[in-house]
Write a protein that holds these residues in place. Structure first.
Motif, mmCIF file in Angstrom:
data_model
loop_
_atom_site.group_PDB
_atom_site.id
_atom_site.type_symbol
_atom_site.label_atom_id
_atom_site.label_comp_id
_atom_site.label_asym_id
_atom_site.label_seq_id
_atom_site.Cartn_x
_atom_site.Cartn_y
_atom_site.Cartn_z
ATOM 1 N N GLN A 135 -2.530 12.007 1.655
ATOM 2 C CA GLN A 135 -3.490 11.221 1.746
ATOM 3 C C GLN A 135 -3.341 10.568 3.112
ATOM 4 O O GLN A 135 -4.646 10.319 3.978
ATOM 5 C CB GLN A 135 -3.275 10.235 0.550
ATOM 6 N N GLN A 136 -2.257 10.420 3.604
ATOM 7 C CA GLN A 136 -2.135 9.714 5.006
ATOM 8 C C GLN A 136 -2.781 10.607 6.176
ATOM 9 O O GLN A 136 -3.565 10.316 7.142
ATOM 10 C CB GLN A 136 -0.640 9.453 5.360
ATOM 11 N N HIS A 137 -2.588 12.142 5.852
ATOM 12 C CA HIS A 137 -2.990 13.019 6.775
ATOM 13 C C HIS A 137 -4.617 12.969 6.928
ATOM 14 O O HIS A 137 -5.215 13.143 7.883
ATOM 15 C CB HIS A 137 -2.449 14.471 6.414
ATOM 16 N N MET A 144 0.831 -1.239 -0.076
ATOM 17 C CA MET A 144 -0.019 -0.042 0.147
ATOM 18 C C MET A 144 0.829 1.442 -0.065
ATOM 19 O O MET A 144 1.582 1.439 0.827
ATOM 20 C CB MET A 144 -0.715 0.062 1.230
ATOM 21 N N VAL A 145 0.599 1.916 -1.109
ATOM 22 C CA VAL A 145 1.612 2.966 -1.295
ATOM 23 C C VAL A 145 0.583 4.315 -1.199
ATOM 24 O O VAL A 145 -0.262 4.672 -1.849
ATOM 25 C CB VAL A 145 2.330 3.102 -2.496
ATOM 26 N N GLU A 146 0.970 5.153 -0.132
ATOM 27 C CA GLU A 146 0.197 6.348 -0.021
ATOM 28 C C GLU A 146 0.840 7.668 0.182
ATOM 29 O O GLU A 146 2.160 7.577 0.526
ATOM 30 C CB GLU A 146 -0.793 6.101 1.135
ATOM 31 N N THR A 147 0.617 8.574 -0.152
ATOM 32 C CA THR A 147 1.388 9.947 -0.091
ATOM 33 C C THR A 147 1.016 10.550 1.233
ATOM 34 O O THR A 147 -0.019 9.963 1.973
ATOM 35 C CB THR A 147 0.714 11.283 -1.120
ATOM 36 N N LEU A 184 -9.779 11.877 8.948
ATOM 37 C CA LEU A 184 -11.217 11.096 8.659
ATOM 38 C C LEU A 184 -11.483 9.983 9.871
ATOM 39 O O LEU A 184 -12.536 9.825 10.230
ATOM 40 C CB LEU A 184 -11.339 10.489 7.318
ATOM 41 N N PHE A 185 -10.354 9.214 9.887
ATOM 42 C CA PHE A 185 -10.491 7.970 10.902
ATOM 43 C C PHE A 185 -10.657 8.521 12.185
ATOM 44 O O PHE A 185 -11.459 8.041 12.977
ATOM 45 C CB PHE A 185 -9.037 7.520 10.822
ATOM 46 N N GLU A 186 -10.059 9.686 12.605
ATOM 47 C CA GLU A 186 -10.261 10.327 13.884
ATOM 48 C C GLU A 186 -11.655 10.796 14.242
ATOM 49 O O GLU A 186 -12.289 10.800 14.988
ATOM 50 C CB GLU A 186 -9.176 11.425 14.388
ATOM 51 N N LYS A 187 -11.894 11.640 12.868
ATOM 52 C CA LYS A 187 -13.312 12.279 13.263
ATOM 53 C C LYS A 187 -14.392 11.348 13.000
ATOM 54 O O LYS A 187 -15.341 11.371 13.866
ATOM 55 C CB LYS A 187 -13.371 12.998 11.738
ATOM 56 N N LEU A 188 -14.442 10.044 12.477
ATOM 57 C CA LEU A 188 -15.414 9.073 12.372
ATOM 58 C C LEU A 188 -15.317 7.927 13.423
ATOM 59 O O LEU A 188 -16.024 7.071 13.491
ATOM 60 C CB LEU A 188 -15.355 8.587 10.856
#
Lengths: 514, 104
Positions: free
Chosen positions: A7-9, A1-4, A14-18
């Motif tokens: 995107q990670q940020h 899994m390659v992410e910039t 989002l993960f935190e928010k949701l």
């Protein structure tokens, strides 16, 4: 899994928010990736390398190829979570999010549903109560209608029973009064005449009250029918004036009649009902007026009759004006007797005649009652000769009739016209009377006991008695007439006989004999 | 009869009206008597006499329909020669009785 890093940020935010947590498993259900915040939901054993079947209870029995949503799963921390299984090429991502907002939402919906259910229940209960109340009211209404019908029926029955004896009292006191007046031309019987007059006045008053009750009953049951016919309005109003003048004279008030037409004024209306209305309205006006005047106005305009009754009585308060047309209602403070039905009946009759009764009044300013009814005008024509009063010739009449219904009626009608009538109820008595007394005319039935009319005619021929005899019979058979004429009868009348025909034939017989 | 009748005449009319029940009862009695096997022509004659009176009196008291029906029944009675054949009379009398009933 390659992410910039951006995107990670974003993902992190989002993960935190949701409040999202996740882990990924390979096809053998071994965990290959896991977020740190899984611990927030109590999934402490979910670490890379562990088997998901062993450490995540909802994963037991599931496979890594099927997309699936599991709402409202209880996590090891006790929190409700939503789980989404998202299969990809060679691994499965399991997303876990808090379901508390959804749970709250569901709870709220459930609460609303419960409240709605409660409201519906309450509404049903209220509707039921309303239905019950409505049913009860309907029953009460039926009971009241029945009670009202019984009351009307009772009043009508009682009134009807009163009417017959009252008419007899009035009729027979009239005869007694006439007899006293004839006997006491010198004034010796004047006291008795006055007393009889008082009895008559009271009886007539009682009769009018009874007739009002009867009419009210008939109006209640729609039995009163208006029968318009040719009527001379001027004659009718003059009659009413003559009838009520003594009442106003007795109270020393003026009775003014202003007619906008002259006699004859022929219109089509129900004369007896119009007369009844006028008598009721004028009777009331005179009754309640102690000084001043009562004025009756009438005029015809475009085939409508406009009538007004004005009095200078005490007037009616606005409060009482609203109640005055109610049946049986009477103002408490007037001290005037009555049934309280006159105005109710008059209003209904005026309505039946196609008009409307209007009343206006003020205390101390008198009362005005008016109505307007259709009265199409006809060309005035002289009355037919038949209805004109026949000339009166003094005569003593013998009536031989065994049917007392007929005899009493004929005696009464002839007596009212001024004739002296003797009645016998069989042929033998008729013959005896004719042998012993002088009569100017005989009216005789055929079918009588002891001696028939034919027998009497035969005997009269034998004895040479020439008194003219008119036979009356219900038989219209020509042979019966021929037989009677052969035996010397003057004329042959078929029952029912008209009293005018009897008088006309009698006059002819008397003239011929003279 | 005039439009404005005296109380005496009205009283007589009331008396006559109240007698219609008895008259209807009498007619029923005649009909029952004629239904029996021992009915006689005398009974028919008696009924005719009753109808004769009724035709006269009812007309005098303004019951024109009863008067006309009674007269028709009288004619039916005149035709009776055999008490076994009185159907027409019974129908005519029944008509009178039903008219009487409407006023009772």
């Amino acid at each position: 899994m390659v992410e910039t890093s951006l995107q990670q940020h974003i993902n992190q935010q989002l993960f935190e928010k949701l409040e999202l947590a996740y882990f990924c498993v390979d096809q053998s259900m071994q965990i290959i990736d896991a977020s740190e915040n899984l611990e927030n939901y109590g999934y402490t054993g979910v670490v890379v390398g562990a088997n998901a079947d062993d450490c995540v209870d909802f994963m037991f029995g599931l496979d890594a190829y099927t997309e699936l949503d599991l709402p409202m799963v209880e996590s090891p921390s006790g929190k409700k979570v939503s789980v989404s299984l998202l299969p990809r090429d060679s691994f499965l991502t399991v997303l876990i999010s808090s379901a508390s907002a959804e749970a709250d939402q569901r709870q709220l919906l459930q609460q609303k549903a419960n409240e709605n259910e409660l409201l519906v229940e309450q509404q049903i209960k209220l509707m039921k109560q309303l239905e019950n109340a409505s049913e009860m009211l309907e029953q009460k209404n039926v009971q009241l209608e029945e009670a009202s019908r019984l009351q009307t029926s009772f009043l009508s029955g009682v009134s009807h029973e009163f009417r017959t004896p009252l008419t007899s009292i009035i009729g027979y006191t009239n005869l007694v009064k006439q007899a006293l007046q004839s006997a006491g031309d010198d004034g010796s019987e004047s006291d008795k005449v006055q007393h009889i007059g008082a009895v008559q006045r009271s009886s007539k008053h009682l009769l009018s009250l009874v007739e009002n009750l009867l009419d009210h009953g008939k109006l209640d049951s729609d039995e009163i029918i208006v029968r318009p016919k040719e009527t001379d309005l001027a004659e009718l109003f003059n009659d009413v004036e003559l009838l009520l003048k003594p009442l106003s004279d007795g109270k020393h008030i003026d009775f003014i009649v202003e007619l906008g037409f002259e006699q004859p004024m022929i219109v089509v209306t129900d004369d007896s009902r119009l007369r009844q209305c006028l008598i009721n309205l004028l009777g009331n006006a005179i009754k309640f007026t102690d000084s001043g005047s009562v004025r009756l106005t009438a005029k015809l305009s475009d085939d409508f009759l406009k009538v007004g009754v004005f009095d200078t009585g005490p007037g009616i308060s606005q409060e009482n004006l609203a109640k005055i047309k109610l049946p049986f209602w009477q103002a408490a403070d007037t001290g005037k007797a009555g049934t309280g039905l006159g105005l109710t009946i008059t209003e209904r009759i005026v309505e039946l005649m196609g008009g409307e009764l209007e009343i206006s009044s003020e205390l101390g300013c008198g009362t005005q009652v008016s109505f307007e009814i259709p009265a199409p005008q006809l060309d005035a024509e002289p009355k037919p000769v038949e209805s004109q009063m026949l000339p009166f010739k003094q005569a003593k009449i013998l009536l031989a009739e065994d049917d007392y219904d007929i005899a009493d009626l004929i005696v009464m009608m002839l007596s009212e016209r001024g004739y002296e009538v003797s009645h016998v109820d069989n042929g033998e008595l008729a013959l005896n009377a004719l042998e012993n007394q002088e009569f100017d005319f005989v009216l005789m039935d055929i079918h009588m006991p002891i001696m028939t009319g034919y027998d009497v005619l035969r005997e009269l021929q034998v004895k040479g008695i020439k008194t003219p005899v008119a036979i009356m019979s219900a038989s219209a058979v020509e042979s019966d007439r021929a037989k009677a004429e052969q035996l010397g009868c003057f004329d042959y009348l078929i029952k029912p006989v008209e009293i005018d025909d009897v008088i006309r034939i009698m006059n002819l017989a008397i003239d011929q004999r003279a | 009869m005039t439009d404005h009748e005296s109380p005496q005449i009205l009283a007589l009319k009331e008396r006559y009206k109240s007698s219609l029940v008895d008259k209807m009862q009498s007619l029923s009695d005649y009909l029952i008597a004629m239904e029996s096997d021992d009915a006689t022509l005398d009974q028919v004659a008696e009924l005719r006499g009753f109808l004769h009176k009724l035709a006269g009196s009812s007309g005098m008291y303004d019951y024109d329909d009863i008067s006309v029906a009674s007269r028709k029944a009288m004619l039916a009675a005149d035709k009776v020669e055999n008490v076994a054949h009185i159907d027409e009379l019974k129908v005519a009398v029944g008509k009178v009785a039903s008219l009487l009933q409407t006023y009772c």
